[in-house]
Design a protein around this motif. Sequence first.
Motif, short mmCIF file in Angstrom:
data_model
loop_
_atom_site.label_atom_id
_atom_site.label_comp_id
_atom_site.label_asym_id
_atom_site.label_seq_id
_atom_site.Cartn_x
_atom_site.Cartn_y
_atom_site.Cartn_z
N ASP A 253 0.67 -1.09 -0.03
CA ASP A 253 -0.10 -0.03 0.01
C ASP A 253 0.90 1.29 0.00
O ASP A 253 2.06 1.14 -0.19
CB ASP A 253 -1.08 -0.23 1.14
CG ASP A 253 -0.31 0.01 2.41
OD1 ASP A 253 0.81 0.49 2.70
OD2 ASP A 253 -1.11 -0.15 3.58
N GLU A 254 0.36 2.29 0.48
CA GLU A 254 1.11 3.74 0.20
C GLU A 254 2.22 3.60 1.23
O GLU A 254 3.28 4.67 1.25
CB GLU A 254 0.13 4.70 0.68
CG GLU A 254 -0.58 4.83 1.86
CD GLU A 254 -1.59 4.06 1.79
OE1 GLU A 254 -2.59 4.30 2.89
OE2 GLU A 254 -2.13 3.31 1.04
N ASP A 255 2.27 2.74 2.15
CA ASP A 255 3.33 2.88 3.30
C ASP A 255 4.17 1.65 2.82
O ASP A 255 5.08 1.24 3.84
CB ASP A 255 2.93 2.51 4.74
CG ASP A 255 2.13 4.12 5.11
OD1 ASP A 255 2.43 5.08 4.68
OD2 ASP A 255 0.90 4.04 5.42
N THR A 278 6.49 1.26 -6.27
CA THR A 278 5.69 2.15 -6.12
C THR A 278 6.25 3.36 -5.47
O THR A 278 5.67 4.43 -5.47
CB THR A 278 4.48 1.53 -5.21
OG1 THR A 278 5.01 1.31 -3.77
CG2 THR A 278 3.77 0.64 -5.50
N ALA A 280 6.94 3.65 -2.20
CA ALA A 280 6.82 3.91 -0.97
C ALA A 280 7.94 3.71 -0.12
O ALA A 280 8.63 2.50 -0.28
CB ALA A 280 5.38 3.04 -0.64
N GLU A 416 -3.36 9.46 -11.30
CA GLU A 416 -3.12 9.79 -9.58
C GLU A 416 -1.76 9.21 -9.57
O GLU A 416 -1.22 8.10 -10.15
CB GLU A 416 -4.05 8.70 -8.86
CG GLU A 416 -5.46 9.18 -8.89
CD GLU A 416 -6.37 8.22 -8.07
OE1 GLU A 416 -5.91 7.15 -7.50
OE2 GLU A 416 -7.57 8.15 -8.28
N ALA A 418 1.48 9.90 -6.09
CA ALA A 418 2.36 10.15 -5.04
C ALA A 418 3.60 10.63 -5.34
O ALA A 418 4.56 9.92 -5.65
CB ALA A 418 2.18 9.26 -3.93
N TRP A 427 5.50 6.10 -9.75
CA TRP A 427 4.24 5.33 -10.15
C TRP A 427 3.09 6.02 -10.38
O TRP A 427 2.47 6.76 -9.24
CB TRP A 427 4.18 4.29 -8.71
CG TRP A 427 3.45 3.20 -9.08
CD1 TRP A 427 2.49 2.89 -8.28
CD2 TRP A 427 3.52 2.15 -9.81
NE1 TRP A 427 1.81 1.76 -8.43
CE2 TRP A 427 2.40 1.13 -9.77
CE3 TRP A 427 4.41 1.82 -10.81
CZ2 TRP A 427 2.18 -0.05 -10.49
CZ3 TRP A 427 4.40 0.51 -11.67
CH2 TRP A 427 3.24 -0.54 -11.32
N ARG A 429 -1.19 5.83 -11.49
CA ARG A 429 -2.02 5.31 -11.72
C ARG A 429 -3.16 5.85 -12.77
O ARG A 429 -3.52 7.09 -12.40
CB ARG A 429 -3.07 4.80 -10.35
CG ARG A 429 -4.35 4.06 -10.70
CD ARG A 429 -4.81 3.60 -9.44
NE ARG A 429 -5.94 2.84 -9.64
CZ ARG A 429 -6.48 1.72 -8.71
NH1 ARG A 429 -6.00 1.66 -7.49
NH2 ARG A 429 -7.63 0.98 -9.02
#
Length: 503
Positions: A253-255, A278, A280, A416, A418, A427, A429
Amino acid sequence: MVNPRTIQWAQLFVLPEQPVLPLQGRLRFAIVQAILDGRLASGAALPSSRELSVLLGLSRNTVTSAYLQLMDEGFLEARPRSGVFVAPNARPLSAAHAEPPIGTVRQMPDWSARVLRSLVDLPTLSKPEQWRDYPYPFVYGTYDPQLFPTEDFRECCVRSLARSQLSHWTPDFETDDVPDLIEQIRTRLLPKRGVFALKEEIIVTIGAQHAYYLLADALFDECTRVGLEEPGHPHARNSFALRKPKWVEVSVDEDGVVVEGLPALDYLFVTPSHQSPTTATLSLDRRQWLLREAGLRDFVIIEDDYEAENLYAGEPMPALKSLDRSGRVIYIGSVSKSLSPVLRLGYIVAPLALIKELRVIRHAMVRHPSAFLQHAYALFLSLGHHESHARRVNAAMQERLALAAQALHEHLPDFEFALPQGGASIWVRAPAWVDAGELALVARSHGVLIEAGAVFFLKPPYPCPFFRLRLSSIAAAQIPAGIRALALAVDELAQGRGARLSG
């Protein structure tokens, strides 16, 4: 009237386009190639130095120096009062042609049936052969000529070739590594990640992928349960796949990697610094929880400290290995990735018992990585070039990330992402209707190369809306135009989809 002999020499001694070679070197190249190709036979006479210098527009000293060096190397010989000739044994002997024995079966082996461990059908990161011809290459695996520390690295290579240094890298190291490089890794690189290791706990590899292969060869078989981040690093997955382990997907996930509710494992491969793909960063709480789980459930963590040096915001997160007190983390690092991936130098830090095994496996494969390159890179580290280069790269990547983010917000507002704290990629989306593989094909016609996300998944969805924009191979000035061109490709893909739906 032009002398036919002059025409012959002019055709034979065309100097190659080799800017790196001086004129004398280019002339030697032309003569040696003519000899090795059989265009100058043994005993053939060469023009005098005066004649050849006039013909090629070179100084006579240049031609004479080239002739003298080729005599020293056994390609040419001087005959008193006769001139310069091709030496008798200048061209190596070739095996005589022979017919196969009568009754030889000409049927070729069926290699598809014989190959037991094939990777040809597994997806991997790739780019077109002529990728440099594309104006907007958002792809991985290349170096940036604007950032490469040419003079610094050249200085280290030249110093390594000094006579006083030859004894440090010319012997056969068998299963060992160049001590100077091990010491630089141990005292300069690892402490910055909070890792302290004995020299016996470090082995040098031919890049991170070689490290994956060594570990798979030593530790995995068909019964081994190997956890992989999903999405994750395709090169690690493919190297591990040669031993056909049982794959276990672990969510991201984002973490970073999700440590709660981990399935049963023997090994878990993670990229906690900047998760691939990603970007992260695994939090400190998750790192500590992951180490507790590894101890309680008896699995080993393989940590690839991917792009740990590329940090643009916040404090560096300690490596998992730095928190390890029970020998449950195998640490993989790279000393050449920020410089150029083609240099292929990495390392593994692990308990002594495992390092001993890996040294024997490595010896059976390649003996050891290039001792010359190890010695040159040890100098590169010891003189501070590595740190100064990393600072330049970080400043450049920070600028490129900001430009890419601004352009994405402006031209692809529905996409999208981050903004990462470090690394050299974003990365992305796309909207759910976009398949990034199809977008990548359309984008090529607009001069844009992107990394479609399906290759990062063990089980990719369809449509797969994810893709990676790598920023290490594209100049900052090209990024806004590249994102605009990508937006045009998205519009073209949308129009094609609309036409299909209406039809």
